[in-house]
Structures are given as C-alpha cells and as structure tokens.
Design a protein around this motif. Structure first.
Motif, PDB file in Angstrom:
ATOM      1  N   UNK A  81       0.858  -1.175   0.000  1.00 46.69           N
ATOM      2  CA  UNK A  81       0.000   0.000   0.000  1.00 46.69           C
ATOM      3  C   UNK A  81       0.901   1.234   0.000  1.00 46.69           C
ATOM      4  N   UNK A  82       0.750   2.064  -1.003  1.00 51.57           N
ATOM      5  CA  UNK A  82       1.574   3.256  -1.178  1.00 51.57           C
ATOM      6  C   UNK A  82       0.666   4.474  -1.185  1.00 51.57           C
ATOM      7  N   UNK A  83       0.890   5.370  -0.261  1.00 50.68           N
ATOM      8  CA  UNK A  83       0.056   6.574  -0.188  1.00 50.68           C
ATOM      9  C   UNK A  83       0.453   7.578  -1.270  1.00 50.68           C
ATOM     10  N   UNK A  84      -0.492   8.392  -1.753  1.00 47.61           N
ATOM     11  CA  UNK A  84      -0.168   9.406  -2.773  1.00 47.61           C
ATOM     12  C   UNK A  84       0.938  10.354  -2.318  1.00 47.61           C
ATOM     13  N   UNK A  85       0.982  10.679  -1.011  1.00 43.04           N
ATOM     14  CA  UNK A  85       2.002  11.603  -0.504  1.00 43.04           C
ATOM     15  C   UNK A  85       3.423  11.085  -0.745  1.00 43.04           C
ATOM     16  N   UNK A  86       3.580   9.757  -0.683  1.00 47.10           N
ATOM     17  CA  UNK A  86       4.907   9.175  -0.895  1.00 47.10           C
ATOM     18  C   UNK A  86       5.343   9.354  -2.346  1.00 47.10           C
ATOM     19  N   UNK A  87       4.424   9.151  -3.260  1.00 44.60           N
ATOM     20  CA  UNK A  87       4.747   9.364  -4.677  1.00 44.60           C
ATOM     21  C   UNK A  87       5.054  10.833  -4.942  1.00 44.60           C
ATOM     22  N   UNK A  88       4.306  11.714  -4.315  1.00 49.12           N
ATOM     23  CA  UNK A  88       4.515  13.150  -4.520  1.00 49.12           C
ATOM     24  C   UNK A  88       5.898  13.570  -4.044  1.00 49.12           C
ATOM     25  N   UNK A  90       8.659  11.446  -3.227  1.00 48.78           N
ATOM     26  CA  UNK A  90       9.813  10.680  -3.706  1.00 48.78           C
ATOM     27  C   UNK A  90       9.753  10.365  -5.189  1.00 48.78           C
ATOM     28  N   UNK A  91       8.611  10.610  -5.815  1.00 45.32           N
ATOM     29  CA  UNK A  91       8.437  10.388  -7.251  1.00 45.32           C
ATOM     30  C   UNK A  91       8.858   8.966  -7.629  1.00 45.32           C
ATOM     31  N   UNK A  92       9.855   8.812  -8.472  1.00 43.70           N
ATOM     32  CA  UNK A  92      10.246   7.479  -8.928  1.00 43.70           C
ATOM     33  C   UNK A  92      11.349   6.863  -8.076  1.00 43.70           C
ATOM     34  N   UNK A  93      11.535   7.359  -6.865  1.00 50.37           N
ATOM     35  CA  UNK A  93      12.613   6.863  -6.010  1.00 50.37           C
ATOM     36  C   UNK A  93      12.052   6.178  -4.763  1.00 50.37           C
ATOM     37  N   UNK A  94      10.991   5.369  -4.952  1.00 46.47           N
ATOM     38  CA  UNK A  94      10.413   4.678  -3.804  1.00 46.47           C
ATOM     39  C   UNK A  94      11.245   3.475  -3.369  1.00 46.47           C
ATOM     40  N   UNK A  95      12.369   3.268  -4.004  1.00 47.05           N
ATOM     41  CA  UNK A  95      13.301   2.238  -3.537  1.00 47.05           C
ATOM     42  C   UNK A  95      14.292   2.776  -2.530  1.00 47.05           C
ATOM     43  N   UNK A  96      14.242   4.054  -2.244  1.00 46.20           N
ATOM     44  CA  UNK A  96      15.188   4.650  -1.301  1.00 46.20           C
ATOM     45  C   UNK A  96      14.761   4.354   0.125  1.00 46.20           C
ATOM     46  N   UNK A  97      15.712   4.230   1.054  1.00 45.97           N
ATOM     47  CA  UNK A  97      15.363   3.974   2.459  1.00 45.97           C
ATOM     48  C   UNK A  97      14.463   5.056   3.048  1.00 45.97           C
ATOM     49  N   UNK A  98      14.655   6.295   2.623  1.00 51.77           N
ATOM     50  CA  UNK A  98      13.865   7.398   3.172  1.00 51.77           C
ATOM     51  C   UNK A  98      12.377   7.270   2.848  1.00 51.77           C
ATOM     52  N   UNK A  99      12.069   6.552   1.779  1.00 47.94           N
ATOM     53  CA  UNK A  99      10.671   6.414   1.371  1.00 47.94           C
ATOM     54  C   UNK A  99       9.968   5.252   2.069  1.00 47.94           C
ATOM     55  N   UNK A 100      10.698   4.493   2.874  1.00 43.66           N
ATOM     56  CA  UNK A 100      10.123   3.313   3.531  1.00 43.66           C
ATOM     57  C   UNK A 100       9.287   3.719   4.730  1.00 43.66           C
ATOM     58  N   UNK A 101       8.148   4.307   4.453  1.00 46.63           N
ATOM     59  CA  UNK A 101       7.200   4.725   5.492  1.00 46.63           C
ATOM     60  C   UNK A 101       5.951   3.871   5.311  1.00 46.63           C
TER      61      UNK A 101
END
Length: 436
Positions: A81-88, A90-101
């Motif tokens: 489950x990926x929230x819209x805020x995460x895409x906004x 981190x864009x195409x960098x959801x593989x980064x540790x910072x995006x692991x929310x």
C-alpha cells in the motif's frame, strides 16, 4: 466489500505524519500497480473489474469473475500500500530507504546495503508497540560466519545449512530448531516462447533429463528434503501437489543424459554456441546459490550445452533475470508466494507478467483458467491436478531439489517462530528476549 480498521495509522514520519489509513490509499495503490506496469500487477490487473472507496474505511471490489485466491492476493507481499504523498515526495525513487514509510510494527532506522538493516518499534502500531527494542538483519553471505556467530550467541535467529546442523547441535544443545519446507526454492528457466531457444518441448525435456536431482539433494542437503518441488505446486503446499509417482510427466525427473543428448540432436539444438546464464551475485542470496547455479551449468555441460555465468548485482538481477528478462538462461530462487494461483497462473499463463519462460500455450491457459474460479477446495484441487499433469510433460522450467529448512533460535528468544515467506516482522512483533 473490504472493511479497514479505523485505528490503523501510517508511521509518524514525513510525509505521512501518522495519518489514518483510508480506503483511497488502497484504490490508489492498486491502480498504481497497473499504471506503472509492475512485474506482479497480475495480482489485481485482469482480476478486478472496478474498485472504489465507499467511505474512508470501506473498499468495494467488483471482480471480473469468481476468483478463489483474491483474498490471498490482498495479503500478498507484493501488494504494497503506497500513499499518494509518498509518490509526490519521492516520485520514482520509492526504492530509497527514506521512502520506507509504512503501516507495520517496525520503523526503518538504518539501511547499510550489503551490511545490515535496522528497525525500531513503531509506538503507534495498531496492535501495540513490539516488545523488542530493535531488530537487526545482518547480510552474512558465508555460512561459516553465520554458524560461528550463532554458536557465540551473536545471532538470535538464523537459517542453518543441513550440513552444519549436527555439529551446532553438539556445541549448542539449548538451541531451539524449527523444520519446514520453504514455499520457494530454486528454479532454472529458459525461453520457451515462439522463436526462443527452448520453444521445442524436446529441448526442455532434455534440459530436465540432464539434472541429477538425487545427487543434488544429497550434495547440498544430505538427502534431507525432496527432489520434487514442482511444477507447478511446491512441496510446501502438501496435498495440493500431485505425488511424483502419480504425475504424468515424472519421466523428466529421471537423470538420463544419454536420452537428453538424443533429444537435443533430434530438435536440432545449436550446441556450437555458448549460452549465458543470468543469476544474482553471492552477496544477494549467499554463496550457496552460486554453487547451485554452477552445478546446474555443469549438468548442462554434460549434454553439450556450453554455459557462461553472468552474475549480476541484486538490483540489476531483479530488473532482468528475476523479472524474466534474460538472453538465454537464468537461475535463482523462486519468490515465496501465498497462493496456489501464483504457481499456476503466475509462472505459466500467457497473460502473466511473471511468466519467466514466456510460454504461449493455449491448452495450458485453458487448464489454468479452470483452477481459479471454484471456491470448492475439492473441485479446485482436481483442476490444479489436471494442470499439473499437463505442464509436467511440457518441462517448462527446472524446479531444483529443496532441503528441509533448519531454522535455529536461541533459547532466550520467546514467543517467536519462523514464518514461511516474507513479512517476518510479524513473527517478532510479539517476541521478547529473556536471558534469565
């Protein structure tokens, strides 16, 4: 209708900041899988006709047809489950540790590639914060290192090779052991689609005849396990798997290099070429997986198929060989899956995004379709058996032998046991440490 618990919250990290999980997050995530053409989009694409958020805590799914494994798919580890805020953010960098929310019991604190990953408890987890203060997952590619650390008490839990278990039992008799078959295993695959190197069934059958499964099982697992781990259903699924002595295509589990060479000759297979075998590097899965690959290459060499190893870093492997993008051959572990459909539709159907062999077989498709729609377990098991008989004769992949998993746990670890598959965080959520 699927109801969401009202007390589930995102972790209190920017950009989510602890807001509640809502139905729109679910709808957004599943649409996102299809739009971005993710490898495992088949979990929702072609299955769901429509979906909408009825209110903040209710999602309505309308399916294309009855589908027995739909609820299993909702819990699949690839259905993040990926929230819209995460895409906004981190864009195409959801593989980064910072995006692991996420929404789980542990929060990512530190990620050192190839070294370790550290998690700390999520104080706002809806079932209460975990009991342990931190979880460290170490990347230890050498079995000898893992064994030594286990003996010294520097590892709380770890999988142990069958070759090492007896000696560890002698030096550390208090260790608790769990045994089970993994719902994964090794798989060798090759292009079986039109115009590809193994589009002739005789080539595929020859490759299967080249593998001495009993020798493999003895070499790596001291004979403790099974030489028959599919296809299509793995040993971990019990009576969903047709017994080998009853399987229509059990001929291809016999080791017969002479017959294999005859089949290759009859098929006109080009033995003057050198073929690449893609695989992940030792750091990704451990050195033993390179040994597995090398043994497979040696067996193929005995029937005249010359091989060249093409080891890849993990990210490259996931995007290529693991995803079914390779030149000639590929070898690696099968992802542990939750449903029967993952092993039937997923690996064999012509419409599947994870059909690693690129098989295009209308008869296989029809048999697979019949395995999906019945909610009667007996009817469905019969349909899976019919497909198993057919596909075993097609020899689309080599499913390699699998050993019993020996999972070691120190006596001070309480209320925890291994989980067959991913999401191991759930197995330590309620654990605690008591050194007495």
């Amino acid at each position: 209708m699927v109801k969401l618990r009202p007390d589930v919250k995102w972790q209190n990290i920017d950009p989510m900041n602890g807001r509640a999980l809502i139905a729109e997050d679910i709808v957004y995530s599943y649409n996102r899988m299809v739009q971005k053409r993710f490898t495992y989009r088949d979990l929702v694409e072609g299955v769901i006709e429509s979906m909408d958020a009825v209110d903040d805590h209710t999602v309505r799914f309308t399916l294309v047809e009855p589908y027995a494994d739909f609820t299993n798919n909702l819990a699949n580890h690839y259905n993040w489950i990926v929230a819209p805020e995460l895409d906004t953010k981190f864009k195409d960098d959801l593989g980064s540790p910072e995006s692991a929310v996420g929404l789980g019991p542990f929060i990512l604190e530190r990620y050192d590639p190839g070294v370790k990953t550290v998690w700390v408890p999520n104080p706002d987890y809806f079932l209460g914060a975990p009991n342990v203060e931190r979880v460290e997952y170490l990347v230890l590619s050498e079995a000898a290192t893992r064994d030594s650390m286990l003996r010294a008490g520097d590892l709380d839990q770890v999988g142990v090779a069958t070759l090492s278990r007896s000696s560890i039992e002698q030096t550390n008799p208090d260790i608790d052991w769990f045994e089970y078959y993994s719902n994964g295993g090794g798989i060798l695959y090759y292009g079986a689609g039109p115009g590809e190197i193994a589009n002739d069934v005789r080539v595929r059958q020859a490759i299967n005849l080249a593998i001495d499964r009993e020798a493999w099982l003895e070499s790596f697992f001291l004979g403790k396990g099974t030489a028959y781990n599919g296809p299509p259903v793995l040993a971990a699924y019990g009576d969903w798997q047709v017994p080998l002595d009853q399987l229509q295509g059990n001929r291809w589990w016999q080791y017969d290099p002479e017959e294999a060479r005859k089949l290759l000759d009859a098929a006109g297979f080009d033995l003057d070429r050198t073929y690449k075998m893609d695989a992940a590097s030792a750091a990704a899965y451990g050195a033993v997986w390179v040994d597995y690959m090398q043994l497979a290459m040696d067996f193929l060499g005995e029937i005249g198929i010359k091989m060249e190893a093409n080891l890849k870093e993990y990210g490259d492997w996931l995007a290529t060989g693991h995803a079914g993008v390779y030149e000639h051959f590929a070898f690696g572990p099968m992802t542990p899956q939750l449903s029967i459909d993952a092993w039937t539709w997923g690996l064999f159907h012509s419409a599947s995004g994870v059909n690693k062999a690129h098989l295009q077989d209308p008869e296989a498709d029809a048999l697979i379709n019949a395995t999906r729609t019945s909610y009667d377990a007996a009817v469905r098991r019969d349909a899976v058996a019919k497909f198993s008989h057919y596909i075993s004769d097609q020899a689309v992949y080599v499913y390699t032998p699998i050993g019993i998993v020996n999972f070691a746990q120190q006596p001070w670890v309480k209320n925890s046991r291994p989980k067959n598959g991913y999401f191991v965080g759930k197995t330590v959520r309620d654990a605690w440490i008591d050194r007495g």
